[in-house]
Design a protein around this motif. Structure first.
Motif, short mmCIF file in Angstrom:
data_model
loop_
_atom_site.label_atom_id
_atom_site.label_comp_id
_atom_site.label_asym_id
_atom_site.label_seq_id
_atom_site.Cartn_x
_atom_site.Cartn_y
_atom_site.Cartn_z
N SER A 69 0.82 -1.22 0.00
CA SER A 69 0.00 0.00 0.00
C SER A 69 0.85 1.26 0.00
O SER A 69 0.46 2.28 -0.56
CB SER A 69 -0.95 0.01 1.20
OG SER A 69 -0.28 0.36 2.40
N LEU A 70 2.02 1.20 0.62
CA LEU A 70 2.92 2.35 0.61
C LEU A 70 3.44 2.64 -0.80
O LEU A 70 3.67 3.79 -1.17
CB LEU A 70 4.09 2.11 1.57
CG LEU A 70 3.82 2.36 3.06
CD1 LEU A 70 4.98 1.87 3.90
CD2 LEU A 70 3.56 3.84 3.32
N LYS A 71 3.60 1.58 -1.56
CA LYS A 71 4.09 1.76 -2.94
C LYS A 71 2.98 2.20 -3.88
O LYS A 71 3.19 3.03 -4.76
CB LYS A 71 4.72 0.45 -3.43
CG LYS A 71 5.96 0.04 -2.66
CD LYS A 71 6.48 -1.32 -3.14
CE LYS A 71 7.71 -1.75 -2.35
NZ LYS A 71 8.21 -3.09 -2.75
N THR A 72 1.78 1.62 -3.71
CA THR A 72 0.68 1.91 -4.63
C THR A 72 -0.14 3.13 -4.22
O THR A 72 -0.91 3.65 -5.02
CB THR A 72 -0.28 0.70 -4.70
OG1 THR A 72 -0.84 0.47 -3.40
CG2 THR A 72 0.47 -0.55 -5.15
N GLN A 73 0.02 3.56 -2.95
CA GLN A 73 -0.77 4.69 -2.41
C GLN A 73 -2.27 4.37 -2.39
O GLN A 73 -3.10 5.27 -2.49
CB GLN A 73 -0.52 5.96 -3.23
CG GLN A 73 0.91 6.45 -3.23
CD GLN A 73 1.33 7.00 -1.88
OE1 GLN A 73 0.63 7.79 -1.28
NE2 GLN A 73 2.47 6.54 -1.40
N LYS A 74 -2.60 3.10 -2.25
CA LYS A 74 -4.01 2.70 -2.25
C LYS A 74 -4.37 1.96 -0.95
O LYS A 74 -3.60 1.16 -0.44
CB LYS A 74 -4.30 1.79 -3.44
CG LYS A 74 -4.23 2.51 -4.79
CD LYS A 74 -4.57 1.57 -5.93
CE LYS A 74 -4.51 2.28 -7.28
NZ LYS A 74 -4.82 1.37 -8.40
N SER A 75 -5.59 2.24 -0.48
CA SER A 75 -6.11 1.55 0.69
C SER A 75 -6.62 0.16 0.29
O SER A 75 -6.93 -0.08 -0.87
CB SER A 75 -7.26 2.34 1.32
OG SER A 75 -6.84 3.65 1.65
N LYS A 76 -6.75 -0.70 1.27
CA LYS A 76 -7.26 -2.04 0.99
C LYS A 76 -7.89 -2.61 2.26
O LYS A 76 -7.44 -2.33 3.37
CB LYS A 76 -6.11 -2.95 0.53
CG LYS A 76 -6.57 -4.31 0.01
CD LYS A 76 -5.41 -5.06 -0.62
CE LYS A 76 -5.88 -6.37 -1.24
NZ LYS A 76 -4.76 -7.09 -1.89
N ILE A 77 -8.95 -3.40 2.07
CA ILE A 77 -9.59 -4.07 3.20
C ILE A 77 -9.30 -5.57 3.10
O ILE A 77 -9.52 -6.18 2.05
CB ILE A 77 -11.10 -3.82 3.22
CG1 ILE A 77 -11.37 -2.34 3.47
CG2 ILE A 77 -11.77 -4.66 4.30
CD1 ILE A 77 -12.81 -1.95 3.39
#
Length: 329
Positions: A69-77
């Motif tokens: 997520s730090l690389k993609t800048q995207k949240s995830k559940i």
């Protein structure tokens, strides 16, 4: 229940240093789970890992997703289900499920960082607020002041605990509970040491300045005055644990009148059963009814066969935590 003091301090450290990090937050649990809703695991851009959301293979998977997520800048559940056979390996007593939000907190989104800073600053300063996170859009909003209190009054079943409502997660950090100790005696010194470990806001009150001073109690608020005068500078309420230790009715009884009227979540008094019987008689003469008097824990502390001052202090702090946790269920 929410994150502990060390995790909050670490988040503040990252925010102050402008360091990028990923936040893994427990949103929901089913059946057995080792960590409650609101628990946090942090993964910094430099690879530092703090906190916990579970254990074993679940923890490893969460860390890997946080790094992504730090690389993609995207949240995830993430949602993990654990069988009874695998439960022991990941810290579960039996099979269970947990839902976890992975949220990158980076300098790309300064507004989100600023909201987190305000949220944790409010908590440190004793101002209640709620961080509202929309899971679909990843948008965050801070509910503060009277709005936060009014909102929570409509959802009393959560008792100041973080909770998931549909696609919205409400992250709540309860304000510190106060521990007011009347009587700066030897037991109080150990009691303060234990209390500091559990992040209570502690006050020690005693009109005898030879007992109540910063040399004996360096890390808490000390007031060398009579309780009725000391209470003018302290808010005594339902978020307060109240303890009397002096064995002196002239001091303890003044304090108890305030504690009983304020509805403190815990009231405990040092002394034997005979001492407490005399205390009950005095309180009855003051006009307190037996239902209110019966809220007093006396003899004080959990029954662990304690004899020494440090053992008595341990039994008292354990009883406070027990009552506090039962209250928040």
């Amino acid at each position: 229940m929410s994150s502990d003091k060390k995790i909050i301090e670490k988040i503040n450290e990252y925010l102050f240093a402008k360091e990028n990090f990923a936040l893994a937050l427990v949103l929901e649990t089913w059946n057995s789970a080792p960590k409650p809703v609101g628990s946090i695991l942090l993964v910094s851009e430099s690879g530092e890992i703090s906190g916990s959301v579970s254990g074993g293979c679940v923890e490893g998977a969460v860390i890997s997703e946080a790094q992504i997520s730090l690389k993609t800048q995207k949240s995830k559940i993430l949602k993990f289900g654990v069988t009874n056979e695998d439960a022991f390996q990941v810290g579960l007593a039996c099979g269970g499920e947990i839902k976890i939000l992975i949220e990158p907190i980076t300098n790309v989104n300064n507004s989100k960082r600023e909201l987190l800073e305000r949220f944790f600053k409010n908590n440190l300063e004793g101002d209640f607020s709620i961080l509202k996170i929309c899971l679909k859009s990843s948008q965050t909003e801070l509910i503060e002041g009277e709005k936060a209190s009014k909102f929570l009054s409509k959802t009393e079943k959560y008792h100041h605990q973080s909770f998931l409502n549909g696609e919205v997660f409400y992250y709540i950090l309860p304000l510190k509970s106060k521990v007011v100790v009347v009587g700066a005696v030897h037991i109080a010194q150990y009691l303060v040491e234990f209390g500091n470990q559990f992040d209570f806001d502690i006050y020690v009150i005693d009109p005898r300045s030879s007992f109540a001073n910063k040399k004996r109690f360096p890390n808490v608020s000390v007031i060398d005055d009579w309780p009725d005068e000391a209470f003018k500078s302290i808010t005594i309420d339902e978020n307060t644990a109240f303890i009397t230790l002096t064995h002196d009715a002239k001091i303890d009884d003044i304090a108890l009148q305030t504690a009983l009227k304020a509805g403190c979540f815990y009231i405990g008094c040092l002394g034997s059963k005979k001492t407490h019987e005399k205390r009950i008689d005095r309180l009855l003469d003051m006009g307190f009814n037996k239902n209110i008097i019966n809220r007093i824990h006396a003899p004080i502390g959990l029954d662990i066969g304690s004899k020494k001052p440090n053992e008595i202090a341990l039994s008292i702090i354990a009883e406070i935590i027990k009552v506090k946790n039962i209250k928040s269920e």
